[in-house]
Scaffold this active site. Structure first.
Site, PDB file in Angstrom:
ATOM      1  N   LEU A  44       0.824  -1.227   0.000  1.00 44.54           N
ATOM      2  CA  LEU A  44       0.000   0.000   0.000  1.00 44.54           C
ATOM      3  C   LEU A  44       0.853   1.271   0.000  1.00 44.54           C
ATOM      4  CD1 LEU A  44      -3.019  -0.968   2.290  1.00 44.54           C
ATOM      5  CD2 LEU A  44      -2.783  -1.153  -0.193  1.00 44.54           C
ATOM      6  N   ARG A  45       2.172   1.127   0.149  1.00 41.31           N
ATOM      7  CA  ARG A  45       3.147   2.202  -0.122  1.00 41.31           C
ATOM      8  C   ARG A  45       3.200   3.332   0.895  1.00 41.31           C
ATOM      9  NH1 ARG A  45       5.860  -1.164  -3.246  1.00 41.31           N
ATOM     10  NH2 ARG A  45       5.171  -1.289  -5.410  1.00 41.31           N
ATOM     11  N   ASP A 133       9.157  -9.433   2.487  1.00 40.38           N
ATOM     12  CA  ASP A 133       8.724  -9.590   1.096  1.00 40.38           C
ATOM     13  C   ASP A 133       9.381  -8.582   0.166  1.00 40.38           C
ATOM     14  OD1 ASP A 133       6.965 -10.622  -1.033  1.00 40.38           O
ATOM     15  OD2 ASP A 133       6.183  -8.579  -0.978  1.00 40.38           O
ATOM     16  N   HIS A 160       9.169 -14.255   0.390  1.00 35.93           N
ATOM     17  CA  HIS A 160       9.394 -14.175  -1.056  1.00 35.93           C
ATOM     18  C   HIS A 160      10.625 -15.040  -1.337  1.00 35.93           C
ATOM     19  CE1 HIS A 160      10.100 -12.347  -5.037  1.00 35.93           C
ATOM     20  NE2 HIS A 160      11.361 -12.289  -4.683  1.00 35.93           N
ATOM     21  N   ASN A 261       7.534 -10.078 -10.351  1.00 37.71           N
ATOM     22  CA  ASN A 261       8.484 -10.938  -9.650  1.00 37.71           C
ATOM     23  C   ASN A 261       7.739 -11.760  -8.607  1.00 37.71           C
ATOM     24  OD1 ASN A 261      10.643 -12.182  -8.546  1.00 37.71           O
ATOM     25  ND2 ASN A 261      11.702 -10.329  -7.873  1.00 37.71           N
ATOM     26  N   ASP A 288      -1.066  -9.567  -4.864  1.00 39.80           N
ATOM     27  CA  ASP A 288       0.306  -9.035  -4.943  1.00 39.80           C
ATOM     28  C   ASP A 288       0.292  -7.654  -5.615  1.00 39.80           C
ATOM     29  OD1 ASP A 288       2.967  -8.764  -4.514  1.00 39.80           O
ATOM     30  OD2 ASP A 288       3.626 -10.203  -6.023  1.00 39.80           O
ATOM     31  N   HIS A 292       2.988   1.322  -8.989  1.00 42.25           N
ATOM     32  CA  HIS A 292       4.125   2.182  -9.316  1.00 42.25           C
ATOM     33  C   HIS A 292       3.617   3.400 -10.068  1.00 42.25           C
ATOM     34  CE1 HIS A 292       7.257  -0.584  -8.057  1.00 42.25           C
ATOM     35  NE2 HIS A 292       6.680  -1.551  -8.744  1.00 42.25           N
TER      36      HIS A 292
HETATM   37 ZN   LIG Z   1       4.830  -8.553  -2.593  1.00 43.11          ZN
END
Ligand SMILES: [Zn+2]
Length: 408
Positions: A44-45, A133, A160, A261, A288, A292
């Site tokens: 969620l940044r 992650d 990950h 990824n 996921d 961006h």
């Molecule tokens: Zn992730």
């Protein structure tokens, strides 16, 4: 069948319930009413990267995508490796008041892979799992200790799985297509050797291991074996991994919106993922969601950041490909997107029993719509699915008895 929602919980469920005076009625005739969908894996940044997404825009995207709850990863700035950050995220989410947001705490300080974070303090502050992650944990001793430590707080360690030396700076799946189009490939073994290591460490420690966004047949076989041996190992698959392949990357003419990824694999891996979803090796389907800014995805494929947005496409992709594609039935889909996610991360929800939270995802299985990033509520539009027609969409999302989103 009727549901009576009262005080934020399911008060009664049954045929032709009596309607108390002044009850608001939500008519879901012809629709499927499922326990609220829970996304175990989103970015969620906020704090730190609000130009990509905020907790407000991410929550809005979540409910518009049919999710009533979202677990958000720790790769913020500052990193969520401290209870003050965990509390900040929970508080912001409550102010926004749309989806339930559950923070995932970092496994290591600053995601540095060296020093273990204060897992206990973050769990007390509301973290539901720990994970570095996007930064694979190369140090096996640190990972072992994290499994042991997290076990004492009864939270899973989500991981990950990627050996960065084997990935060797690759930007897509290693195979015939990467050779043909001249991009450096990431071999499936980069994922598999780490899954193997971590399953062995889960066995050693008795810790709860949750393997994120798996994408290869061998990785899924390792989960199968671990489950047969009754280890506390669970797995998830990202929705785009069972829809797109490396041929789609080639067809997209080096568009970085196809760069993920783990990378979009070949048809062989997609077949194995569908089989693992069918036979129960996969516990959860996740978005996921990796937003961006458009400028960041303007770079060449090899240099652009990994990741695509997923909160607003994961549910229709799953309905279209898995349910209408006859891989699994609706009951199994609800298990993969609600019941099991709640169990794995120990969250409220995942059921419509009396006393459960009044969190509901309402689906129209017959609706056919085209993905239009122009309508996304996410701040970001980095999706490879623009223009794709999908059958089966969420039409309303109810959290704590309140309709927080309804399709127009
Ligand atoms: Zn992730």
């Amino acid at each position: 069948m009727d549901l009576l929602l009262e005080g934020g919980v399911v008060a009664a469920a049954g045929e032709r319930l009596d309607q108390p005076a002044q009850t608001k009625v939500f008519d879901a005739a012809g629709m499927v009413v499922a326990p609220g969908f829970i996304d175990l894996h989103a970015h969620l940044r906020e704090p730190g990267f609000e130009h990509k997404e905020t907790i407000a825009s991410g929550s809005s995207a979540a409910v518009a995508g049919g999710f009533t709850a979202v677990c958000c990863m720790a790769d913020t700035d500052p990193v969520n490796d401290d209870p003050s950050v965990t509390e900040f995220i929970s508080k912001r989410a409550q102010q926004v008041g749309l989806a339930r947001i559950y923070p995932v705490g970092a496994l290591s300080v600053g995601l540095n892979g060296v020093e273990m974070a204060e897992i206990g303090e973050m769990v007390r502050a509301g973290a539901v799992a720990v994970s570095d992650d996007r930064r694979p944990v190369a140090n096996a001793q640190l990972f072992r200790r994290a499994l042991e430590y997290a076990r004492s707080f009864d939270v899973p360690v989500a991981v990950h799985s990627e050996d960065l030396d084997l990935s060797d700076g690759g930007s897509m799946h290693e195979g015939a297509v990467s050779t043909r189009i001249g991009l450096r490939g990431m071999p499936t073994s980069a994922e598999e050797v780490m899954v193997a290591r971590d399953v062995l460490l889960a066995d050693l420690t008795g810790g709860r291991l949750h393997l994120c966004h798996l994408s290869t047949p061998t990785a899924l076989d390792l989960v199968r074996t671990a489950k047969q041996r009754k280890l506390a190992v669970t797995s998830e698959v990202a929705a785009h991994q069972f829809v797109l392949t490396d041929e789609d990357v080639a067809g997209a003419d080096y568009n970085p919106n196809w760069k993920t990824n783990p990378p979009l694999r070949s048809a062989t891996e997609v077949e194995a993922i569908l089989q693992a979803i069918y036979d129960g090796t996969v516990d959860a389907i996740v978005s996921d969601h990796e937003p961006h800014h458009a400028d960041e995805k303007e770079l060449d494929f090899a240099d652009a950041p990994f990741g695509i947005v997923g909160l607003e496409t994961a549910v229709p992709l799953a309905l279209d490909r898995l349910v209408h594609g006859r891989v699994i039935g609706l009951t199994q889909l609800v298990r993969l997107m609600s019941t099991r996610p709640a169990e794995i991360f120990g969250l409220p929800g995942g059921s419509l029993r009396e006393g459960a939270p009044a969190d509901l995802t309402v689906l129209d299985l017959r609706a056919v719509r085209t993905v239009d990033p122009g309508n996304f509520r996410s701040r970001a539009h980095n999706t490879p699915f623009a223009g794709m027609r999908l059958k089966g969409w969420p039409v309303a999302t109810i959290v704590g008895g309140e309709v927080v989103w309804q399709a127009s």
